[in-house]
Design an enzyme around this catalytic site. Structure first.
Site: not given
Length: 509
Positions: A79, A167, A169, A221, A224
């Site tokens: 782009c 695009h 993606e 915490s 993950v």
């Protein structure tokens, strides 16, 4: 040396998505601002130029010197990147007569072109641009066109340089991942060896070399990121790692015990600290969410610092920083505007005079989970929903009181247990109950009630940057509502939040 693709960021909202697509192909890549990227070396196999909110015609639009890249390395302009390569080399870019935004089709396609190998004419692409390439420079050859955009894709003759107006993606470009795969493998020659196992092997080796016999502390915490970071460090340095898990009194009901048990099973050297009273006593009566966050952050640092000083000769603080945090800190426009302050261990390294080690700073969230799976972490950690650092304090709107915190914990437990019981937990990215400072009239038995309203919030997402409200079954929502109202004294009304992000945020505060 790890081979990689370089992505130059011109400020596009899709730049991280380009990186995620490249990583999906087991190819390592890094994002750099367009005006601050490393000199190409043998590890860089190719470069992608991102889109941008700017027009190449703007006086102050990004216009970097690409002489060390163009013609020397495989290059793909997306782009804005495609228009920049035209503008810099004598072509003409003009405002589009009609702004093209949305789905289009590459009706004309050079199927022999490496970028489009295996892709048929008519394939759907996603356009988002206000400018059009009017004239191409000498040596630029059109390899793809839509009904309204003649220069939908081009290649520079005798160069491994391509520009595409769409695009690849985004999911709406149906063969976008194939195009990116063609670029990074057929054109750049990447071997696709970026895997969780290869990351684990190289990271553990690097940690051993960097840390040696030094001692490291890490604040867990229950989430993950910190859990995967601790597991990697544990494999690298064993007992020289000390983990500290602080119960701030704002976790979910019984979560401290559940999480501690999981950590013991992982063989971590862990210190558990029950500090709920210190946090809650200072939060009592506080309504402003930013004040809540600052209090929680300050008390966390105080408690963590006190516990950490009980461990002798510590030289490093480990953090679960992941790649989106790193990208934001070097954003093309500087650090992003703060929507809300985040509770982390932000002030600790300076306060404690420690060096920082961040084993996950190269990974996106989904990659962290895949690495955790390869490390053998249990589902109770890997599939755990994201949970805000300030905990339930920012899900209790209005003044903090112990009574309301207890009400929220009970309602939250019913909702989360219900999602698990009905097999819905893993299909939801994040779920919460929010207790509102709003009373409504109700009737229970023959008595009139005037109690709190609670909100159920559940969203689906991949990374939290965007999120859609989860379409949970009405029967399920009805049963959860009844159970909360019947079992939790203090709530007589339950509603479901059907807002998406954007424009709303996932949390209410």
């Amino acid at each position: 040396m790890q081979e990689k693709i370089l992505i130059l960021d011109f400020g596009s909202q899709y730049t991280q998505l380009i990186a995620r697509r490249v990583r999906e192909l087991s190819v390592y890549c890094e994002i750099y601002p367009f005006n601050h990227y490393p000199e190409p070396d043998s590890s860089i196999k190719g470069v992608i130029l991102s889109g941008s909110p700017y027009s190449v015609r703007d006086e102050n639009s990004p216009n970097p010197d690409l002489s060390s890249i163009k013609g020397k390395l495989p290059l793909l302009g997306v782009c804005y990147g495609a228009q920049l390569l035209v503008q810099q080399n004598g072509g003409v870019v003009l405002p589009s007569k009609i702004r093209e935004y949305g789905r289009a089709n590459l009706l004309h396609l050079e199927e022999t072109d490496l970028l489009f190998e295996g892709i048929r004419p008519g394939t759907q692409v996603w356009m988002s641009h206000g400018d059009t390439i009017e004239n191409l420079p000498d040596g630029y050859q059109i390899v793809g066109s839509t009904a309204s955009v003649k220069a939908g894709a081009y290649k520079i003759k005798n160069e491994n340089t391509w520009g595409i107006q769409f695009h690849p993606e985004v999911y709406h470009t149906t063969d976008g991942l194939q195009m990116i795969a063609n670029f990074v493998t057929l054109i750049c020659g990447c071997t696709r060896n970026w895997t969780p196992d290869s990351f684990i092997e190289s990271t553990i080796l690097n940690l051993k070399n960097e840390l040696g016999d030094d001692k490291v502390i890490l604040g867990l915490s229950g989430g993950v990121d910190s859990s995967v970071a601790s597991s990697l460090l544990n494999r690298a340095i064993g007992k020289n790692l000390t983990c500290i898990f602080i119960d701030n009194g704002l976790l979910r009901k019984n979560e401290y015990e559940t999480v501690m048990e999981s950590y013991w099973d992982l063989g971590l050297n862990i210190i558990g600290v029950r500090a709920g009273e210190k946090f809650i006593s200072q939060l009592e009566g506080v309504s402003d969410p930013e004040k809540k966050r600052k209090i929680i952050g300050r008390v966390f640092i105080e408690v963590f610092d006190e516990e950490a000083h009980k461990v002798k000769d510590v030289k490093w603080l480990a953090q679960g920083t992941i790649y989106p945090d790193v990208i934001e800190s070097i954003n093309v426009n500087g650090p992003s505007a703060t929507i809300k302050s985040h509770h982390n261990v932000g002030g600790l390294p300076e306060k404690m005079h420690l060096k920082v080690v961040e084993p996950l700073r190269l990974l996106f969230k989904d990659e962290v989970r895949r690495v955790g799976h390869a490390l053998g972490l249990p589902d109770i950690i890997l599939k755990r929903h994201p949970f805000p650092g300030p905990g339930l304090a920012i899900r209790l709107l209005g003044p903090m009181t112990r009574e309301k915190l207890g009400i929220l914990k009970d309602a939250d437990q019913i909702f989360i247990d219900g999602l698990k019981k009905h097999g819905l937990y893993d299909s939801v990215w994040q779920a919460a109950v929010i207790l509102l400072p709003v009373q409504s009239v109700g009737v229970m038995g023959d008595e009139r009630t005037y109690e709190n309203a609670a909100v159920l919030r559940a969203v689906v997402s991949t990374d939290g940057m965007t999120a859609d409200w989860a379409h949970l079954p009405f029967d399920f929502l009805g049963s959860i509502s009844n159970e909360i109202i019947n079992k939790v004294k203090g709530i007589n009304r339950v509603v479901y939040d059907i807002s998406s992000k954007p424009p709303s945020t996932i949390e209410w505060e």
